[in-house]
Write a protein that holds these residues in place. Sequence first.
Motif, PDB file in Angstrom:
ATOM      1  N   MET A   1       6.035 -33.570 -21.514  1.00 14.23           N
ATOM      2  CA  MET A   1       4.290 -33.278 -20.969  1.00 14.23           C
ATOM      3  C   MET A   1       4.066 -33.585 -19.828  1.00 14.23           C
ATOM      4  O   MET A   1       3.895 -32.725 -19.062  1.00 14.23           O
ATOM      5  CB  MET A   1       3.633 -32.985 -22.204  1.00 14.23           C
ATOM      6  N   ARG A   2       4.507 -34.528 -19.817  1.00 15.76           N
ATOM      7  CA  ARG A   2       3.583 -35.477 -18.594  1.00 15.76           C
ATOM      8  C   ARG A   2       4.226 -35.559 -17.302  1.00 15.76           C
ATOM      9  O   ARG A   2       3.001 -35.146 -16.207  1.00 15.76           O
ATOM     10  CB  ARG A   2       3.493 -36.944 -18.709  1.00 15.76           C
ATOM     11  N   ILE A   3       5.062 -35.189 -17.299  1.00 15.63           N
ATOM     12  CA  ILE A   3       6.426 -34.695 -15.504  1.00 15.63           C
ATOM     13  C   ILE A   3       5.653 -33.027 -15.846  1.00 15.63           C
ATOM     14  O   ILE A   3       5.958 -32.758 -14.446  1.00 15.63           O
ATOM     15  CB  ILE A   3       7.706 -34.594 -16.249  1.00 15.63           C
ATOM     16  N   ILE A   4       5.201 -32.109 -16.688  1.00 12.90           N
ATOM     17  CA  ILE A   4       5.110 -30.865 -16.340  1.00 12.90           C
ATOM     18  C   ILE A   4       3.590 -30.601 -15.449  1.00 12.90           C
ATOM     19  O   ILE A   4       3.334 -30.016 -15.008  1.00 12.90           O
ATOM     20  CB  ILE A   4       4.961 -29.935 -17.463  1.00 12.90           C
ATOM     21  N   VAL A   5       2.501 -31.870 -16.128  1.00 14.98           N
ATOM     22  CA  VAL A   5       1.716 -32.394 -15.329  1.00 14.98           C
ATOM     23  C   VAL A   5       1.754 -32.679 -14.070  1.00 14.98           C
ATOM     24  O   VAL A   5       0.659 -32.047 -12.958  1.00 14.98           O
ATOM     25  CB  VAL A   5       0.472 -32.285 -16.394  1.00 14.98           C
ATOM     26  N   ILE A   6       1.884 -33.284 -13.343  1.00 13.02           N
ATOM     27  CA  ILE A   6       2.552 -34.104 -12.535  1.00 13.02           C
ATOM     28  C   ILE A   6       3.461 -33.399 -11.800  1.00 13.02           C
ATOM     29  O   ILE A   6       2.640 -32.749 -10.254  1.00 13.02           O
ATOM     30  CB  ILE A   6       3.850 -35.318 -12.637  1.00 13.02           C
ATOM     31  N   LEU A   7       3.971 -32.111 -12.006  1.00 11.73           N
ATOM     32  CA  LEU A   7       4.791 -30.708 -11.708  1.00 11.73           C
ATOM     33  C   LEU A   7       3.191 -29.956 -11.339  1.00 11.73           C
ATOM     34  O   LEU A   7       2.806 -29.403  -9.699  1.00 11.73           O
ATOM     35  CB  LEU A   7       5.677 -29.710 -12.101  1.00 11.73           C
ATOM     36  N   LEU A   8       2.360 -29.356 -11.580  1.00  5.70           N
ATOM     37  CA  LEU A   8       1.586 -28.901 -11.882  1.00  5.70           C
ATOM     38  C   LEU A   8       0.039 -29.210 -10.627  1.00  5.70           C
ATOM     39  O   LEU A   8       0.162 -28.866  -9.103  1.00  5.70           O
ATOM     40  CB  LEU A   8       0.431 -28.588 -13.005  1.00  5.70           C
ATOM     41  N   VAL A   9       0.307 -30.499 -10.885  1.00  6.12           N
ATOM     42  CA  VAL A   9      -0.299 -31.217  -9.462  1.00  6.12           C
ATOM     43  C   VAL A   9      -0.301 -31.164  -7.871  1.00  6.12           C
ATOM     44  O   VAL A   9      -0.783 -31.736  -7.445  1.00  6.12           O
ATOM     45  CB  VAL A   9      -0.916 -32.921 -10.154  1.00  6.12           C
ATOM     46  N   VAL A  10       1.779 -31.631  -8.388  1.00 10.46           N
ATOM     47  CA  VAL A  10       1.593 -31.570  -6.759  1.00 10.46           C
ATOM     48  C   VAL A  10       2.345 -29.483  -6.975  1.00 10.46           C
ATOM     49  O   VAL A  10       1.618 -30.088  -4.905  1.00 10.46           O
ATOM     50  CB  VAL A  10       3.442 -31.972  -7.076  1.00 10.46           C
TER      51      VAL A  10
END
Length: 147
Positions: A1-10
């Motif tokens: 889930m954390r990687i998805i949030v990081i991608l959304l922020v990018v």
Amino acid sequence: MRIIVILLVVFAGMGLSFEAGLLGPLGHQVGHLWATLSIFGVGAALLWLISIFTSTGKNQDMRSIPKWQLTGGLLGPIYVVVLTLATPVLGVAMTMIGVLVGQVGKSFAIDYFGWFGTSKQPVDSLRVTGMLFVIAALVLTYLGVQS
């Protein structure tokens, strides 16, 4: 889930660069303040429409919200006006890297001191190294533009 949030922020960051690229020419055509007003007007209309269909039922009285929490409403237009003024002079990349230096630097302070109710985060050598790389990107991009 954390990687998805990081991608959304990018992707959100990519949107900011896109917005900066749009604001420069728009500022020249209609004026810097009108460009800012148009961006916020379109955004406010979109959020209003979305809120109609996604109401959470959390309609809180605005007077009960601490006033300092509303200062973000002042910071947003200032940020957009600065983008509108800076992007034609510096270019999108230089403007965004400058924004990034300010964001990361202030974020470290907010994390370290636990401002705004956030949990305190230590500043370690990896974080300092990351900040130095961001500053290096600013310097190298600036030098590249000068040559």
